[in-house]
Design an enzyme around this catalytic site. Structure first.
Site, PDB file in Angstrom:
ATOM      1  N   TYR A   6      -4.952  16.481   0.780  1.00 59.39           N
ATOM      2  CA  TYR A   6      -5.529  15.016   0.928  1.00 59.39           C
ATOM      3  C   TYR A   6      -4.332  14.449   1.576  1.00 59.39           C
ATOM      4  O   TYR A   6      -3.141  14.304   0.894  1.00 59.39           O
ATOM      5  CB  TYR A   6      -6.022  14.557  -0.437  1.00 59.39           C
ATOM      6  CG  TYR A   6      -6.282  13.126  -0.287  1.00 59.39           C
ATOM      7  CD1 TYR A   6      -6.632  12.521   0.717  1.00 59.39           C
ATOM      8  CD2 TYR A   6      -6.457  12.399  -1.690  1.00 59.39           C
ATOM      9  CE1 TYR A   6      -7.416  11.153   0.661  1.00 59.39           C
ATOM     10  CE2 TYR A   6      -6.863  11.074  -1.703  1.00 59.39           C
ATOM     11  CZ  TYR A   6      -7.379  10.514  -0.602  1.00 59.39           C
ATOM     12  OH  TYR A   6      -7.735   9.089  -0.652  1.00 59.39           O
ATOM     13  N   TRP A  49      -7.253   3.729 -11.043  1.00 59.24           N
ATOM     14  CA  TRP A  49      -6.655   3.352  -9.654  1.00 59.24           C
ATOM     15  C   TRP A  49      -7.346   2.623  -8.854  1.00 59.24           C
ATOM     16  O   TRP A  49      -6.813   1.848  -7.932  1.00 59.24           O
ATOM     17  CB  TRP A  49      -6.315   4.928  -9.034  1.00 59.24           C
ATOM     18  CG  TRP A  49      -5.509   5.088  -7.855  1.00 59.24           C
ATOM     19  CD1 TRP A  49      -6.389   4.927  -6.358  1.00 59.24           C
ATOM     20  CD2 TRP A  49      -4.361   4.800  -7.330  1.00 59.24           C
ATOM     21  NE1 TRP A  49      -5.534   5.094  -5.403  1.00 59.24           N
ATOM     22  CE2 TRP A  49      -4.199   4.789  -5.867  1.00 59.24           C
ATOM     23  CE3 TRP A  49      -3.247   4.584  -8.285  1.00 59.24           C
ATOM     24  CZ2 TRP A  49      -2.951   4.716  -5.445  1.00 59.24           C
ATOM     25  CZ3 TRP A  49      -2.072   4.516  -7.639  1.00 59.24           C
ATOM     26  CH2 TRP A  49      -1.750   4.371  -6.248  1.00 59.24           C
ATOM     27  N   TYR A  61       0.818  -1.095  -0.045  1.00 55.68           N
ATOM     28  CA  TYR A  61       0.190  -0.105  -0.013  1.00 55.68           C
ATOM     29  C   TYR A  61       0.892   1.135   0.045  1.00 55.68           C
ATOM     30  O   TYR A  61       0.713   2.314  -0.688  1.00 55.68           O
ATOM     31  CB  TYR A  61      -0.985  -0.100   1.069  1.00 55.68           C
ATOM     32  CG  TYR A  61      -1.947   1.150   1.342  1.00 55.68           C
ATOM     33  CD1 TYR A  61      -3.110   0.992   0.778  1.00 55.68           C
ATOM     34  CD2 TYR A  61      -1.620   2.197   1.807  1.00 55.68           C
ATOM     35  CE1 TYR A  61      -3.998   2.126   0.364  1.00 55.68           C
ATOM     36  CE2 TYR A  61      -2.396   3.313   1.872  1.00 55.68           C
ATOM     37  CZ  TYR A  61      -3.566   3.345   1.165  1.00 55.68           C
ATOM     38  OH  TYR A  61      -4.502   4.517   1.202  1.00 55.68           O
ATOM     39  N   HIS A  67       1.375   4.276  -3.244  1.00 54.34           N
ATOM     40  CA  HIS A  67       1.405   5.559  -2.937  1.00 54.34           C
ATOM     41  C   HIS A  67       2.543   6.314  -3.079  1.00 54.34           C
ATOM     42  O   HIS A  67       2.592   7.751  -2.967  1.00 54.34           O
ATOM     43  CB  HIS A  67       0.574   5.839  -1.528  1.00 54.34           C
ATOM     44  CG  HIS A  67      -0.820   5.557  -1.430  1.00 54.34           C
ATOM     45  ND1 HIS A  67      -1.281   4.304  -1.492  1.00 54.34           N
ATOM     46  CD2 HIS A  67      -1.983   6.269  -1.737  1.00 54.34           C
ATOM     47  CE1 HIS A  67      -2.636   4.413  -1.701  1.00 54.34           C
ATOM     48  NE2 HIS A  67      -3.216   5.580  -1.772  1.00 54.34           N
TER      49      HIS A  67
END
Length: 104
Positions: A41, A75, A18, A22
């Protein structure tokens, strides 16, 4: 500008993947997030628990627009193998939209 928190989970054992994904978010997705009005964000991780913070004028409108955006759809498909998903095949996400204190 409204501020939102939401929680998600990646599948246990997928934490490093993960994070790696990113580090290389597709530029088209970053552009799409900006185009729908997201100005800030951040995602924080604690084990496999994910806590996201977002600033956006209209969260629900932005999410609706992102649903059909090709970069976002790509995505979401890319992330689907490492996120906890609901029965509809969407990431399990709990949105917290009631801010009770703020210090600027």
């Amino acid at each position: 500008m409204a501020r939102y928190i939401f929680t998600m989970e990646c599948k246990e054992g997928s934490e490093e993947e993960y994070k790696a994904r990113h580090q290389a978010v597709h530029p088209a997705l970053l552009q799409a997030l900006k185009e729908v009005g997201i100005t800030s964000y951040s995602i924080f991780m604690d084990g496999n628990k994910l806590y996201a913070y977002m600033e956006v004028d209209d969260y629900h409108r932005a999410m609706k627009e992102l649903e059909t955006n090709p970069a976002n759809r790509k995505w979401q498909a890319f992330m689907s193998d490492i996120l906890a998903m609901d029965e509809k095949g969407d990431p399990k996400m709990y949105v917290i939209d009631q801010e009770v204190f703020r210090l600027d």
